[in-house]
Motif scaffolding. Sequence first.
Motif, mmCIF file in Angstrom:
data_model
loop_
_atom_site.group_PDB
_atom_site.id
_atom_site.type_symbol
_atom_site.label_atom_id
_atom_site.label_comp_id
_atom_site.label_asym_id
_atom_site.label_seq_id
_atom_site.Cartn_x
_atom_site.Cartn_y
_atom_site.Cartn_z
ATOM 1 N N ARG A 1 -11.647 -16.339 -2.769
ATOM 2 C CA ARG A 1 -12.952 -15.774 -3.152
ATOM 3 C C ARG A 1 -13.135 -14.371 -2.581
ATOM 4 O O ARG A 1 -13.701 -13.487 -3.238
ATOM 5 N N LYS A 2 -12.662 -14.140 -1.353
ATOM 6 C CA LYS A 2 -12.756 -12.814 -0.761
ATOM 7 C C LYS A 2 -11.997 -11.792 -1.604
ATOM 8 O O LYS A 2 -12.490 -10.685 -1.864
ATOM 9 N N LEU A 3 -10.811 -12.151 -2.044
ATOM 10 C CA LEU A 3 -10.015 -11.253 -2.873
ATOM 11 C C LEU A 3 -10.720 -10.960 -4.205
ATOM 12 O O LEU A 3 -10.690 -9.831 -4.692
ATOM 13 N N GLU A 4 -11.347 -11.958 -4.759
ATOM 14 C CA GLU A 4 -12.054 -11.762 -6.027
ATOM 15 C C GLU A 4 -13.245 -10.824 -5.846
ATOM 16 O O GLU A 4 -13.530 -9.992 -6.720
ATOM 17 N N LYS A 5 -13.931 -10.906 -4.711
ATOM 18 C CA LYS A 5 -15.045 -9.996 -4.437
ATOM 19 C C LYS A 5 -14.561 -8.559 -4.244
ATOM 20 O O LYS A 5 -15.300 -7.609 -4.503
ATOM 21 N N LEU A 6 -13.323 -8.407 -3.777
ATOM 22 C CA LEU A 6 -12.752 -7.075 -3.546
ATOM 23 C C LEU A 6 -12.189 -6.438 -4.819
ATOM 24 O O LEU A 6 -11.733 -5.301 -4.781
ATOM 25 N N GLY A 7 -12.200 -7.180 -5.922
ATOM 26 C CA GLY A 7 -11.739 -6.593 -7.170
ATOM 27 C C GLY A 7 -10.385 -7.098 -7.635
ATOM 28 O O GLY A 7 -9.685 -6.401 -8.384
ATOM 29 N N PHE A 8 -10.012 -8.294 -7.231
ATOM 30 C CA PHE A 8 -8.788 -8.929 -7.704
ATOM 31 C C PHE A 8 -9.142 -10.148 -8.553
ATOM 32 O O PHE A 8 -10.175 -10.784 -8.355
ATOM 33 N N SER A 9 -8.277 -10.481 -9.478
ATOM 34 C CA SER A 9 -8.310 -11.809 -10.080
ATOM 35 C C SER A 9 -7.228 -12.592 -9.360
ATOM 36 O O SER A 9 -6.064 -12.182 -9.333
ATOM 37 N N ALA A 10 -7.602 -13.696 -8.708
ATOM 38 C CA ALA A 10 -6.691 -14.383 -7.798
ATOM 39 C C ALA A 10 -6.519 -15.842 -8.188
ATOM 40 O O ALA A 10 -7.433 -16.473 -8.724
ATOM 41 N N SER A 11 -5.348 -16.365 -7.900
ATOM 42 C CA SER A 11 -5.078 -17.777 -8.148
ATOM 43 C C SER A 11 -4.222 -18.336 -7.022
ATOM 44 O O SER A 11 -3.354 -17.642 -6.473
ATOM 45 N N LEU A 12 -4.491 -19.587 -6.673
ATOM 46 C CA LEU A 12 -3.675 -20.281 -5.687
ATOM 47 C C LEU A 12 -2.410 -20.793 -6.358
ATOM 48 O O LEU A 12 -2.468 -21.390 -7.437
ATOM 49 N N LEU A 13 -1.287 -20.552 -5.714
ATOM 50 C CA LEU A 13 -0.026 -21.077 -6.200
ATOM 51 C C LEU A 13 0.310 -22.345 -5.433
ATOM 52 O O LEU A 13 -0.077 -22.506 -4.275
#
Length: 329
Positions: free
Chosen positions: A266-278
């Motif tokens: 969620r932190k990465l998404e707030k910083l402007g990334f689209s993130a997924s757990l592998l």
Amino acid sequence: MRKQDVESQFSPYFHRYFRDFFGSPFELLKYEVFCRHLFQVTESANKRVLDVGCGFGITSMYLGALGAFRVVGVDHNKEKISLFQKILSRFEPPLTNVEVKLQDAISLGYEDNAFDIVVAIETISHVRDLDALLSETRRVLARRGILYVQDGNNSLNVLTRSQRRRFWKRLECGPVDDVVFRGTERPLPYIIRRGKIIRENFPDLDSAVVNQLARDTAGLFGDQITAAVEKYLREGRAINKPEFRFRNPDTGEYPEYEFNPFSLKRKLEKLGFSASLLKPYFYGGYPILPGKGVLRNLLACIQSRGILAFHPLSVLIAPSFRILARKRN
């Protein structure tokens, strides 16, 4: 190579760090398989890659040899960088697409959009300012660039959580185990190192007072320690203790700080990334061997049979986690 040859040509730290590799070529083969997997997951072919917290550069060199256009490994540990350069110099033909930099990851000396991929393996649990690191990472990544984060400090794993806390206490109070050294020289426990800093800056203080202040400043580092002692002497008030009390007094590094993978996502998404757990990477496809890696290899066998195919479950079971994030426009 024999242990004494490795220690004389490189360093005792180098042999200790890679004792599993030197003990069994099978262990190094498994890491090569992982690096090939990493190369594919991050789409590193013909791309510009930054390896943050590269250590001795083993991953950087693999990525370069596998076909990345350019790989830059950065780390602020002088001994690791020196040995990285020494290993790299022995390649024949030379790995001309791999570079080594002694640099602090929270202040990267590169232009905006300089890299297509940033790899951070076992880095975020040590860096003294995670927000600065992630901000710098996003800045140097090109449009749609990939950030790959992997760390072995998953706070959701109950078994490793208790081990980690015992490790923190040993670093703070001693004895410091040979296995956890981050350099050739044996470090002192954190409380003793804070006491030395206080004595150097306040030589007139009574020993009992120094010892008490060394305990009270747990979790502070560098100038924070002297500032806290000055405030204590000036105002006579107890020192405000930080939330995390086991930081390196000299560098501010964290010793295996733990993360909730979902919170980090969620932190990465707030910083402007689209993130997924592998799904956590287990070194699957190999038989279980006796010794240290039994649990890891057992999990690999479970994974290979599809039981951990649903990654949220595997994040709860595995000690490590992986996040793949892509920079949004």
